[in-house]
Design an enzyme around this catalytic site. Sequence first.
Site, PDB file in Angstrom:
ATOM      1  N   ALA A  57       0.932  -1.219   0.213  1.00  0.00           N
ATOM      2  CA  ALA A  57       0.040   0.239  -0.054  1.00  0.00           C
ATOM      3  C   ALA A  57       0.887   1.308   0.022  1.00  0.00           C
ATOM      4  O   ALA A  57       1.630   1.531  -0.786  1.00  0.00           O
ATOM      5  CB  ALA A  57      -1.039  -0.179   1.067  1.00  0.00           C
ATOM      6  N   SER A  58       0.850   2.221   0.829  1.00  0.00           N
ATOM      7  CA  SER A  58       1.414   3.563   0.802  1.00  0.00           C
ATOM      8  C   SER A  58       2.881   3.498   1.218  1.00  0.00           C
ATOM      9  O   SER A  58       3.532   4.645   1.084  1.00  0.00           O
ATOM     10  CB  SER A  58       0.628   4.580   1.808  1.00  0.00           C
ATOM     11  N   VAL A  59       3.519   2.245   1.579  1.00  0.00           N
ATOM     12  CA  VAL A  59       4.744   2.170   1.727  1.00  0.00           C
ATOM     13  C   VAL A  59       5.266   2.250   0.403  1.00  0.00           C
ATOM     14  O   VAL A  59       6.496   2.419   0.156  1.00  0.00           O
ATOM     15  CB  VAL A  59       5.160   1.087   2.721  1.00  0.00           C
ATOM     16  N   THR A  60       4.705   2.215  -0.575  1.00  0.00           N
ATOM     17  CA  THR A  60       5.044   2.553  -2.113  1.00  0.00           C
ATOM     18  C   THR A  60       5.656   3.910  -2.299  1.00  0.00           C
ATOM     19  O   THR A  60       6.538   4.066  -3.032  1.00  0.00           O
ATOM     20  CB  THR A  60       3.886   2.266  -3.093  1.00  0.00           C
ATOM     21  N   LYS A  61       5.125   4.884  -1.319  1.00  0.00           N
ATOM     22  CA  LYS A  61       5.209   6.316  -1.542  1.00  0.00           C
ATOM     23  C   LYS A  61       6.789   6.647  -1.623  1.00  0.00           C
ATOM     24  O   LYS A  61       7.422   7.318  -2.266  1.00  0.00           O
ATOM     25  CB  LYS A  61       4.469   7.249  -0.761  1.00  0.00           C
TER      26      LYS A  61
END
Length: 394
Positions: A57-61
């Site tokens: 999820a937002s650890v992609t950022k």
Amino acid sequence: MELRAALQQVADEAVEQHGVPGVVAAVADQEVIAVAAAGERAIGGARMTRDTVFRIASVTKPIIAAAALALVDRGVLRLDAPVVEWLPELAEPRVLRHPAAELDDTVPAERPLLVEHLLALTGGLGFTDDMGTPLAAALTDRLRQGRDDPAGWPGPDAWLAEAASLPLAHQPADGWTYNTGYDIVGVLLARAAGRSLGAVLADTLLNPLGMVDTGFRLRPEQVPRTATAYAAQGSGLEPIDGPDGAWTGDIAFESGSGGLVSTADDLLAFGRMLLAGGDAPVATGGGRVLSPSAVARILAPGEPSPPDHVFLEGQSWSLGGSVDVVERHPWDVLGRYGWIGGSGTALYAYPAAGQVAVWLTQRELAGADDAERMVPMLTLAAERAKQVARGPAH
């Protein structure tokens, strides 16, 4: 207690006491790596292992931010460049008179959108701390924001055209709005480099760092070791995506805000690269991945947010993640950089201690109670980071 044993205890308690099906947790510096696994990849299924693949999820950022800075290092991008050079759809954005205004109650943008605005989430298109506005509804319904599941997204050009039809919540550089900027960044990186976002990541980060299990799609050999994703349903959990689910099908849009899968070791490699000033580990061939100035920009703290900020809770945002500027909780460490993912994941780097911490589960974060399942591990990592930073004399 020795670090490895303490980490295992935290992982075991998450499964046995806090309703998490499975966990892989890791804390590492440049010399020591401690990894713990507990529970199951799927309820009633195979045991969780170190090489389990998770939807992050937002650890992609943070990974997307680093790829953008790699292109800056190569002269492909400039942080101060107007995005219209690559995204002509955003040449004339409109801005809401008030963040809660109706979508047609707008004024012209006073300045162009810059690359840095998107990375710093100051571009204006995204969620404010009021999730009940017309813009928030449009972001969810029309841009699929908050949905990291890649199934059903349109292609990048169609998605960006729809994004460009929506107004900004605030003037560029005059506020902070979550999430959508990183999906726009993903389209920008692909266009600037003339290849898919996945190919940009492979070239700039994944291949040099040996992050062989990170990507927007699951390879066939990854499917058997991929965790099933769950969401809370009543007093139990409901599976929402299986190993052979959405990440194995046709993926038209590679989401820069939350579309990656990865493993603990891949995320450790990324974090350790940041702590090494941009150098790849010797085990993967070494060499420069990011310039020291790029790493410094990623880790640089910004302005503190209000203590009640729904996303940042008093901390600052840099590029791709938050940076702690105040120690309000036991897990806060000044200078700590990183972010959490709504799928139950977290990645943090502690520059003063040369330490990285990773927490991977497959239970969706639906509220404060879910996020609190991370607290014991993040507190353990914070205590160790502070101890290392103080040095042996203390």
